[in-house]
Enzyme design. Structure first.
Site, PDB file in Angstrom:
ATOM      1  N   ALA A  20       2.819   6.013   5.205  1.00  0.00           N
ATOM      2  CA  ALA A  20       1.476   5.370   6.003  1.00  0.00           C
ATOM      3  C   ALA A  20       2.153   6.921   7.596  1.00  0.00           C
ATOM      4  CB  ALA A  20       1.607   4.948   6.922  1.00  0.00           C
ATOM      5  N   THR A  36       2.453  -1.265   4.328  1.00  0.00           N
ATOM      6  CA  THR A  36       2.620   0.417   3.748  1.00  0.00           C
ATOM      7  C   THR A  36       3.377   0.492   3.842  1.00  0.00           C
ATOM      8  OG1 THR A  36       1.981  -0.008   6.369  1.00  0.00           O
ATOM      9  CG2 THR A  36       0.004   0.173   5.410  1.00  0.00           C
ATOM     10  N   CYS A  37       3.200   1.710   3.119  1.00  0.00           N
ATOM     11  CA  CYS A  37       4.922   2.261   3.503  1.00  0.00           C
ATOM     12  C   CYS A  37       4.928   3.399   4.262  1.00  0.00           C
ATOM     13  CB  CYS A  37       5.031   2.761   1.804  1.00  0.00           C
ATOM     14  SG  CYS A  37       6.427   4.156   1.739  1.00  0.00           S
ATOM     15  N   VAL A  38       6.308   2.406   5.094  1.00  0.00           N
ATOM     16  CA  VAL A  38       6.232   3.392   5.911  1.00  0.00           C
ATOM     17  C   VAL A  38       6.766   5.544   6.187  1.00  0.00           C
ATOM     18  CG1 VAL A  38       8.404   3.180   6.300  1.00  0.00           C
ATOM     19  CG2 VAL A  38       7.384   3.515   8.823  1.00  0.00           C
ATOM     20  N   PHE A  70       0.409  -1.320   0.605  1.00  0.00           N
ATOM     21  CA  PHE A  70       0.236  -0.222   0.336  1.00  0.00           C
ATOM     22  C   PHE A  70       1.587   1.475   0.222  1.00  0.00           C
ATOM     23  CE2 PHE A  70      -2.102  -3.727   2.082  1.00  0.00           C
ATOM     24  CZ  PHE A  70      -3.520  -3.042   1.007  1.00  0.00           C
TER      25      PHE A  70
END
Length: 130
Positions: free
Chosen positions: A84, A79-81, A41
């Site tokens: 996010a 999720t892309c940190v 994501f």
């Protein structure tokens, strides 16, 4: 012939069709005997990983659907940190690291860097973006 897939979801959990289309595609490819290894994501897509989304009773709960799919078929939800954190989707580890008292990353989702996506692009047979 069975293929391995990673999906990249850029659309928000609600407000666009792309995340729901990605979920439907994921379900269909698993049903056809292919392997979904991971869903990454990215951008607004990270909102799919919030643990605080509460859709109306008559609406499809997309976050819960992703969680169920991942649990039943051993799919990594990442999720892309960086994306996010910019959007307020924070894991327990990131909350601790940044001195925050709360976190809201939904169970079953993990935060990862773009290196995880790059690796998937090299390893999976197909990478499909929504």
């Amino acid at each position: 012939m069975s293929l391995t897939y990673t999906l990249v979801v850029n659309g928000s959990v609600y407000g666009s069709q792309s995340a729901r289309s990605a979920y439907q595609f994921a379900s269909a490819l698993i049903e056809q005997g292919h392997t979904l290894v991971s869903v990454f994501f990215y951008q607004d897509g990270v909102t799919n990983g919030t643990g605080l989304s509460v859709p109306a009773n008559d609406e499809f709960d997309l976050t819960k659907a992703w969680q169920t799919l991942a649990q039943q078929h051993n799919v990594r939800l990442e999720t892309c940190v960086a994306a996010a954190l910019r959007r307020g989707i924070v894991s327990q580890d990131e909350a601790s690291q940044h001195g925050l008292t709360q976190f809201n990353l939904a169970e079953g989702f993990h935060q990862a860097g773009l290196g995880s996506l790059a690796e998937a692009m090299l390893v999976q047979d197909r990478v499909v973006q929504f």
